[in-house]
Design a protein around this motif. Sequence first.
Motif, PDB file in Angstrom:
ATOM      1  N   SER A  10       0.830  -1.210   0.000  1.00 50.76           N
ATOM      2  CA  SER A  10       0.000   0.000   0.000  1.00 50.76           C
ATOM      3  C   SER A  10       0.860   1.254   0.000  1.00 50.76           C
ATOM      4  N   ASP A  38      -3.314  -1.428  -3.468  1.00 55.13           N
ATOM      5  CA  ASP A  38      -4.754  -1.260  -3.238  1.00 55.13           C
ATOM      6  C   ASP A  38      -5.210   0.192  -3.379  1.00 55.13           C
ATOM      7  N   ARG A  60      -9.135  -0.397  -3.966  1.00 56.29           N
ATOM      8  CA  ARG A  60     -10.195  -0.728  -3.003  1.00 56.29           C
ATOM      9  C   ARG A  60     -11.384   0.203  -3.177  1.00 56.29           C
ATOM     10  N   PHE A  69     -13.554  -6.580  -3.788  1.00 54.69           N
ATOM     11  CA  PHE A  69     -12.143  -6.180  -3.861  1.00 54.69           C
ATOM     12  C   PHE A  69     -11.234  -7.410  -3.800  1.00 54.69           C
ATOM     13  N   LEU A  73      -8.588  -8.993  -6.460  1.00 54.04           N
ATOM     14  CA  LEU A  73      -7.192  -9.198  -6.070  1.00 54.04           C
ATOM     15  C   LEU A  73      -6.760 -10.635  -6.359  1.00 54.04           C
ATOM     16  N   ARG A  92      -4.496  -3.347   4.389  1.00 50.90           N
ATOM     17  CA  ARG A  92      -5.886  -3.841   4.453  1.00 50.90           C
ATOM     18  C   ARG A  92      -5.923  -5.118   5.265  1.00 50.90           C
TER      19      ARG A  92
END
Length: 210
Positions: A10, A38, A60, A69, A73, A92
């Motif tokens: 992230s 994300d 996201r 989501f 992924l 996340r």
Amino acid sequence: MAVRVAVLASGGGSNLQALVDACDAGRCAARIVLAAADAPGAGALARAERAGIPARLVDRGAHPTREAFEHALDAVIHAHGADLVCLAGFMRILSPRFVEAWHDRLLNVHPSLLPAFKGLDTHRRALETGVRLHGCTVHLVRPALDDGPILVQGAVPVREGDDAATLAARVLAMEHRCYPLALDLLARGAVRIDGERVAGAERGRLLVDR
Ligand code: GRF
């Protein structure tokens, strides 16, 4: 054939970089086949592009639910043929469903010596508690937060005058040493996962920075 790894990030992606560098240098028996983030603007995506690794944004914010989501992924990870997934500063919390689908094939690096300081803000909390030893843990992911069999830990001293930033920098440098080592142990089959513990001749790796 090298184990194929997807890295989820992230943030800035310095752990991603450490994994890529170790694989390139032959210090880690794996190949990074995907970096996914994300949120737009994650530095990790730019790093992956510079390294010639497929970089994918799975935003996201563009998915109405966590389930949608995670489905997206999972599809991206599978499309790149990954055998293992490394969370590297991925902010996340993944659902038990996702975690169980990648059972014993999903790794995380956490900036504390687990089981101490699970969750966020680990460096501030370590300073407040007054511990003399802090560090990081690379572990297999279980549904409970920051839980799971420990592959490698790296210990660093807490020094007089440290603040959260100086301590974080020392721990992050240790993360960069521990994560490639942990991935290599798993990729080479040098350890086996015995329920909730890591077993095998090379189990229990500990790096110490004095
Ligand atoms: C690391 O300290 C990781 O442990 C934490 O977030 C940081 C990510 O750094 N969860 P980077 O994105 O790998 O540079």
